[in-house]
Motif scaffolding. Structure first.
Motif, PDB file in Angstrom:
ATOM      1  N   GLY A 240       0.800  -1.143  -0.139  1.00 40.29           N
ATOM      2  CA  GLY A 240       0.193   0.206   0.009  1.00 40.29           C
ATOM      3  C   GLY A 240       1.080   1.182  -0.044  1.00 40.29           C
ATOM      4  N   TRP A 241       2.228   1.031   0.148  1.00 38.67           N
ATOM      5  CA  TRP A 241       3.043   2.251   0.144  1.00 38.67           C
ATOM      6  C   TRP A 241       3.225   2.669  -1.258  1.00 38.67           C
ATOM      7  CZ3 TRP A 241       7.177   3.125   4.264  1.00 38.67           C
ATOM      8  CH2 TRP A 241       6.521   2.778   5.619  1.00 38.67           C
ATOM      9  N   LYS A 242       3.008   1.747  -2.064  1.00 42.92           N
ATOM     10  CA  LYS A 242       3.022   2.128  -3.757  1.00 42.92           C
ATOM     11  C   LYS A 242       4.382   2.918  -3.906  1.00 42.92           C
ATOM     12  CE  LYS A 242       0.826   1.445  -6.309  1.00 42.92           C
ATOM     13  NZ  LYS A 242       0.750   0.242  -7.255  1.00 42.92           N
ATOM     14  N   ILE A 243       5.735   2.099  -3.536  1.00 48.35           N
ATOM     15  CA  ILE A 243       7.020   2.373  -4.144  1.00 48.35           C
ATOM     16  C   ILE A 243       7.581   1.442  -4.730  1.00 48.35           C
ATOM     17  CG2 ILE A 243       9.179   3.420  -3.465  1.00 48.35           C
ATOM     18  CD1 ILE A 243       7.307   4.996  -1.929  1.00 48.35           C
ATOM     19  N   GLY A 244       7.971   1.857  -6.193  1.00 44.73           N
ATOM     20  CA  GLY A 244       8.569   1.155  -7.093  1.00 44.73           C
ATOM     21  C   GLY A 244       9.672   1.895  -7.618  1.00 44.73           C
ATOM     22  N   TYR A 245      10.484   1.209  -8.676  1.00 45.07           N
ATOM     23  CA  TYR A 245      11.575   1.992  -9.505  1.00 45.07           C
ATOM     24  C   TYR A 245      11.763   1.402 -10.649  1.00 45.07           C
ATOM     25  CZ  TYR A 245      14.690  -1.204  -6.664  1.00 45.07           C
ATOM     26  OH  TYR A 245      15.227  -2.409  -6.330  1.00 45.07           O
ATOM     27  N   ALA A 246      12.547   1.970 -11.463  1.00 43.96           N
ATOM     28  CA  ALA A 246      12.619   1.765 -12.747  1.00 43.96           C
ATOM     29  C   ALA A 246      14.316   2.046 -13.029  1.00 43.96           C
ATOM     30  CB  ALA A 246      11.836   2.635 -13.838  1.00 43.96           C
ATOM     31  N   VAL A 247      14.937   0.914 -13.510  1.00 37.80           N
ATOM     32  CA  VAL A 247      16.401   0.988 -13.787  1.00 37.80           C
ATOM     33  C   VAL A 247      16.746   1.003 -15.205  1.00 37.80           C
ATOM     34  CG1 VAL A 247      18.895   0.191 -13.161  1.00 37.80           C
ATOM     35  CG2 VAL A 247      16.633  -0.092 -11.639  1.00 37.80           C
ATOM     36  N   ALA A 248      17.413   2.106 -15.683  1.00 41.76           N
ATOM     37  CA  ALA A 248      17.739   2.036 -17.062  1.00 41.76           C
ATOM     38  C   ALA A 248      18.913   2.662 -17.653  1.00 41.76           C
ATOM     39  CB  ALA A 248      16.673   2.554 -18.100  1.00 41.76           C
ATOM     40  N   PRO A 249      19.410   2.622 -18.723  1.00 42.77           N
ATOM     41  CA  PRO A 249      20.581   3.692 -19.044  1.00 42.77           C
ATOM     42  C   PRO A 249      20.208   5.025 -19.156  1.00 42.77           C
ATOM     43  CG  PRO A 249      20.301   1.615 -20.665  1.00 42.77           C
ATOM     44  CD  PRO A 249      19.325   1.642 -19.716  1.00 42.77           C
ATOM     45  N   GLU A 250      21.358   5.864 -19.083  1.00 47.62           N
ATOM     46  CA  GLU A 250      20.824   7.179 -18.881  1.00 47.62           C
ATOM     47  C   GLU A 250      20.017   7.680 -20.096  1.00 47.62           C
ATOM     48  OE1 GLU A 250      24.454   9.525 -18.289  1.00 47.62           O
ATOM     49  OE2 GLU A 250      23.195  11.470 -18.306  1.00 47.62           O
ATOM     50  N   ALA A 251      20.248   7.182 -21.309  1.00 47.49           N
ATOM     51  CA  ALA A 251      19.427   8.000 -22.384  1.00 47.49           C
ATOM     52  C   ALA A 251      18.105   7.399 -22.253  1.00 47.49           C
ATOM     53  CB  ALA A 251      20.162   7.256 -23.505  1.00 47.49           C
ATOM     54  N   LEU A 252      17.704   6.009 -21.826  1.00 47.29           N
ATOM     55  CA  LEU A 252      16.516   5.786 -21.622  1.00 47.29           C
ATOM     56  C   LEU A 252      15.660   6.527 -20.423  1.00 47.29           C
ATOM     57  CD1 LEU A 252      16.722   1.909 -22.487  1.00 47.29           C
ATOM     58  CD2 LEU A 252      16.176   3.861 -23.902  1.00 47.29           C
ATOM     59  N   THR A 253      16.613   6.496 -19.265  1.00 46.21           N
ATOM     60  CA  THR A 253      16.126   7.348 -18.278  1.00 46.21           C
ATOM     61  C   THR A 253      15.809   8.667 -18.450  1.00 46.21           C
ATOM     62  OG1 THR A 253      17.476   5.713 -16.790  1.00 46.21           O
ATOM     63  CG2 THR A 253      16.769   7.995 -15.771  1.00 46.21           C
ATOM     64  N   ASN A 254      16.597   9.343 -18.990  1.00 47.04           N
ATOM     65  CA  ASN A 254      16.091  10.523 -19.439  1.00 47.04           C
ATOM     66  C   ASN A 254      14.435  10.898 -19.989  1.00 47.04           C
ATOM     67  OD1 ASN A 254      18.354  11.632 -18.568  1.00 47.04           O
ATOM     68  ND2 ASN A 254      19.492  11.872 -20.477  1.00 47.04           N
ATOM     69  N   GLU A 255      14.484   9.924 -20.939  1.00 44.47           N
ATOM     70  CA  GLU A 255      13.080   9.867 -21.643  1.00 44.47           C
ATOM     71  C   GLU A 255      11.886   9.356 -20.598  1.00 44.47           C
ATOM     72  OE1 GLU A 255      12.627  11.042 -24.835  1.00 44.47           O
ATOM     73  OE2 GLU A 255      14.569  11.745 -24.545  1.00 44.47           O
ATOM     74  N   LEU A 256      12.430   8.540 -19.905  1.00 46.84           N
ATOM     75  CA  LEU A 256      11.348   7.993 -19.019  1.00 46.84           C
ATOM     76  C   LEU A 256      10.962   9.005 -17.722  1.00 46.84           C
ATOM     77  CD1 LEU A 256      10.776   4.818 -17.846  1.00 46.84           C
ATOM     78  CD2 LEU A 256      11.770   5.907 -15.877  1.00 46.84           C
ATOM     79  N   ARG A 257      11.968  10.024 -17.447  1.00 46.65           N
ATOM     80  CA  ARG A 257      11.727  10.981 -16.649  1.00 46.65           C
ATOM     81  C   ARG A 257      10.877  12.018 -17.108  1.00 46.65           C
ATOM     82  NH1 ARG A 257      17.282  11.169 -13.340  1.00 46.65           N
ATOM     83  NH2 ARG A 257      17.216   9.284 -12.228  1.00 46.65           N
ATOM     84  N   LYS A 258      11.146  12.358 -18.550  1.00 40.12           N
ATOM     85  CA  LYS A 258      10.166  13.435 -18.928  1.00 40.12           C
ATOM     86  C   LYS A 258       8.833  12.976 -18.811  1.00 40.12           C
ATOM     87  CE  LYS A 258      13.658  14.419 -22.749  1.00 40.12           C
ATOM     88  NZ  LYS A 258      13.862  14.336 -24.181  1.00 40.12           N
TER      89      LYS A 258
END
Ligand code: PMP
Ligand code: GLN
Length: 387
Positions: A240-258
């Protein structure tokens, strides 16, 4: 005149998890349907949550996640998978794994893009693809082991331009796990066809019988094209705390974070604080999880061994046990699950809910992330009702 809704998900109803949980509540039944523990998270986590709130962690966290949490997660990835994740550029904390999955799909799937989903599949994958205008292509895993249909996969990837392949390992609801060769083969195929990979590894710590989880992060052939998703809820018994995370190389992470930035911007600050403090102060907690859950799996199996209505399939990971049901096989799995909850007081999930076309292989999913007494009582009720 009411507005035309132009529904993006005209066929979607409430999830099977919510449906079965509502029925369980209505009938006062034991809920082995929805996947959540019925025991408390570690006590120390509460103290850290309190500490977080009282020491000023009440405003927006940094968009990618609280720095100390990302650092703790990077350490975990190094210890477990020998993977050097830069907390600043490759880890993004999300509101549960569900949001990581949605965000990754939203960031990379354009209207008309095809996304390959193996079925049975977790219920959020297909809708997330459709909402973003993508087209889900489904491939059925092959029973009895829920193995990947390699020939069909190869043919499909040669015929279609597949933007993304979604892989769940360990698998909900199958309880199956992939080995290193499977991961390498997926890597070869997707590299040849230049597809992205989205790995749902929320049950990474729940692998049994002396085996260990093989993460996509361990394989250089996979890393540069992979987004790998984890869930704290499965790790610290706090779904119920709903904490997760995504791990990806920087180029993919940049897009994901947008996308992340405009979807939720940032995630619950004191909860992130508490999780970081807990992971820092209890580094061994997660080492014992597989044993903790294996004991529950074995107990549940033992309690139902020889039951004439249920034959259990192997469960190598996750916290779900699949059973082939013999009784009432003609009624269909949903009707059978509804019958069980109403007459015996035990709720389970019908597996047809994990297929877009409601394919029904005659299986029910039982969640064994429950107290021993809950499992004993559920088994007692199931024995009482044997055909
Ligand atoms: N993927 C799978 C396979 C799951 O089983 C679940 C939750 N049971 C999720 C994703 C979602 O995880 P979260 O609760 O962290 O959003
Ligand atoms: N992931 C949980 C399961 O598989 C359910 C989460 C939900 O209710 N959406 O049971």
């Amino acid at each position: 005149m009411p507005p035309d809704l132009h529904s993006k998900l005209p066929d979607a109803g409430i999830s099977i998890f919510a449906h079965m949980t509502a029925l369980a509540n209505r009938h006062g039944a034991i809920n082995l349907a929805q996947g959540f523990p019925d025991f408390a998270p570690p006590e120390q986590l509460f103290a850290y949550l309190d500490e977080g709130v009282r020491s000023g962690y009440n405003q927006y966290a940094a968009m990618p996640g609280l720095p100390q949490l990302r650092t703790a997660l990077a350490r975990r990835l190094r210890d477990r998978y020998d993977y050097e994740a830069d907390p600043d550029s490759t880890i993004t904390v999300t509101a549960g794994a569900t949001q990581s999955i949605y965000t990754a799909i939203s960031a990379f799937v354009r209207p008309g893009d095809k996304v390959l989903i193996f079925e049975p599949a977790y219920d959020s994958y297909g809708p997330a693809v459709r909402i973003n205008g993508g087209q889900a292509l489904y491939l059925r895993l092959e029973l009895p082991d829920f193995s990947i249909p390699w020939d069909a996969l190869e043919q499909l990837l040669s015929k279609e331009t597949v933007r993304m392949v979604l892989v769940n390992n360990p698998h909900n609801p199958a309880g199956s796990i992939l080995c290193a060769d499977d991961l390498l083969r997926i890597g070869e195929l997707t590299r040849r066809h230049n597809s992205l990979l989205l790995w749902d590894e929320v049950y990474d710590l729940l692998v049994f019988d002396g085996k260990r989880h093989r993460s996509a992060l361990e394989f250089p052939i996979l890393r540069d094209r992979s987004i790998v998703v984890f869930s704290i809820g499965k790790t610290l018994h706090n779904t119920g705390w709903k904490i997760g995370y995504a791990v990806a190389p920087e180029a993919l992470t940049n897009e994901l974070r947008k996308v992340h930035q405009f979807l939720v911007f940032s995630v619950n600050t004191p909860a992130q604080y508490a999780v970081a403090r807990f992971l820092d102060s209890h580094p061994g907690f997660t080492d014992e999880l597989h044993q903790f859950y294996q004991t529950r799996r074995d107990l549940f199996w033992d309690l139902l061994r020889g039951h004439p209505d249920f034959e259990f399939l192997p469960c190598r990971g996750s916290y779900f046990a699949l059973a082939r049901f013999r009784a009432s096989a003609t009624t269909g799995d949903l009707a059978y699950a509804e019958h069980l909850v109403a007459t015996l007081g035990v709720a389970a999930i019908p597996i047809s809910a994990f297929y877009h076309d409601a394919h029904d292989p005659g299986l029910l999913r039982f969640c064994f992330a429950k107290k021993e007494e809950t499992l004993r009582e559920a088994a007692r009720l199931l024995w009482l009702g044997k055909a």
